[in-house]
Design an enzyme around this catalytic site. Structure first.
Site, PDB file in Angstrom:
ATOM      1  CE1 TYR A  41      14.203 -27.736  -9.133  1.00 42.08           C
ATOM      2  CE2 TYR A  41      16.076 -29.195  -9.434  1.00 42.08           C
ATOM      3  CZ  TYR A  41      14.873 -28.910  -8.821  1.00 42.08           C
ATOM      4  OH  TYR A  41      14.355 -29.785  -7.896  1.00 42.08           O
ATOM      5  CG  HIS A  99       8.891 -30.111 -10.525  1.00 44.06           C
ATOM      6  ND1 HIS A  99       9.942 -29.350 -10.988  1.00 44.06           N
ATOM      7  CD2 HIS A  99       9.081 -30.223  -9.192  1.00 44.06           C
ATOM      8  CE1 HIS A  99      10.725 -29.025  -9.963  1.00 44.06           C
ATOM      9  NE2 HIS A  99      10.220 -29.535  -8.859  1.00 44.06           N
TER      10      HIS A  99
END
Length: 270
Positions: A41, A99
């Site tokens: 992110y 992730h």
């Protein structure tokens, strides 16, 4: 096993800079106590700044980050997590997830999970888990490090993608289900059935979608930069949907997936 992941948290995907810092500070003032971020992110530093500038002590918060695919190998995982901790201004996060399993990269689930377990054993993270794993890969993760170490599988779930097969498997293993993209990028907000249920409860469609996920026992991590929406999302916890409401929402399944990067995703369960 009792729940590890708080049922309500703040997502930070696609947010950065001052709007993200303000969003986190507002959310913490409103009563949020869990924040979800990820290496990819690119906003861990802002998350760390917002938390340190807030009036809430770090030990009152549940902080999650996720290891990006380029950091899954033994030589990179722990150094990358230490960098994340520096950015987040904390000695340890509460939860660290893989992730994406990224099977095409050729790193075995066993290897990545062993590396993550090592990070836990070094005290860099209190809990570990997975994200975007299908049934087969979840089972491989369990076989690699033991069920007791896998806190959650964070997966895309919304009224339009209910992922029942995978959810049933996770429930059978007592692995917490964390739902991301619960509003399907806002697509569910105009759904006529959700609108109808929302009217009956004097609620918003977003609140109904979140209440649906919460009632199924999932953790949710919606994001917003607007204080009224942050508050409304939090208040979804007070909404109790009827069995009929839940049944109507179950009928909205479209297997409509918003996030499916070809190079990172597994073969999904249908």
């Amino acid at each position: 096993m009792s729940r590890i992941v708080p049922q309500f948290g703040l997502g930070t995907f696609r947010l950065s800079g001052q709007p993200l810092i303000d969003s986190i500070k507002t959310a913490l003032e409103l009563g949020y106590r869990a924040v979800d971020t990820a290496q990819i992110y690119g906003n861990e530093a802002e998350v760390g700044q917002a938390i340190s500038e807030s009036k809430v002590n770090r030990d009152e918060l549940f902080l999650t980050t996720k290891i990006w695919t380029e950091n899954l190998t033994a030589d990179k995982m722990i150094p990358s997590l230490k960098q994340s901790l520096q950015k987040l201004r904390t000695d340890a996060v509460d939860l660290t997830l893989i992730h994406w399993p990224a099977p095409q990269l050729g790193i075995s689930v066993s290897e990545m999970m062993q590396n993550l377990l090592e990070a836990k054993q070094q005290g860099l993270t209190h809990h570990i888990g997975i994200s975007n794993f299908n049934i087969d890969l979840t089972q491989q993760a369990i076989d690699a490090i033991g069920l007791e170490h896998i806190a959650t599988n964070q997966i895309e779930l919304s009224p339009y993608l209910q992922n029942q097969k995978l959810v049933d498997f996770l429930n059978s293993q007592h692995i917490d289900v964390t739902s991301y993209m619960t509003l399907a990028y806002g697509k569910v907000l105009q759904d006529p059935i959700l609108k109808q249920i929302a009217e009956q409860h004097q609620a918003s469609t977003a609140q109904v979608a979140l209440a649906w996920a919460l009632q199924l026992g999932y953790s949710v991590i919606p994001s917003s930069t607007k204080a009224p929406h942050l508050l409304q999302n939090l208040q979804a916890q007070q909404i109790k949907l009827s069995a009929e409401d839940m049944s109507l929402i179950a009928g909205l399944e479209r297997q409509s997936r918003e996030v499916n990067p070809a190079e990172l995703a597994p073969v999904w369960d249908f």
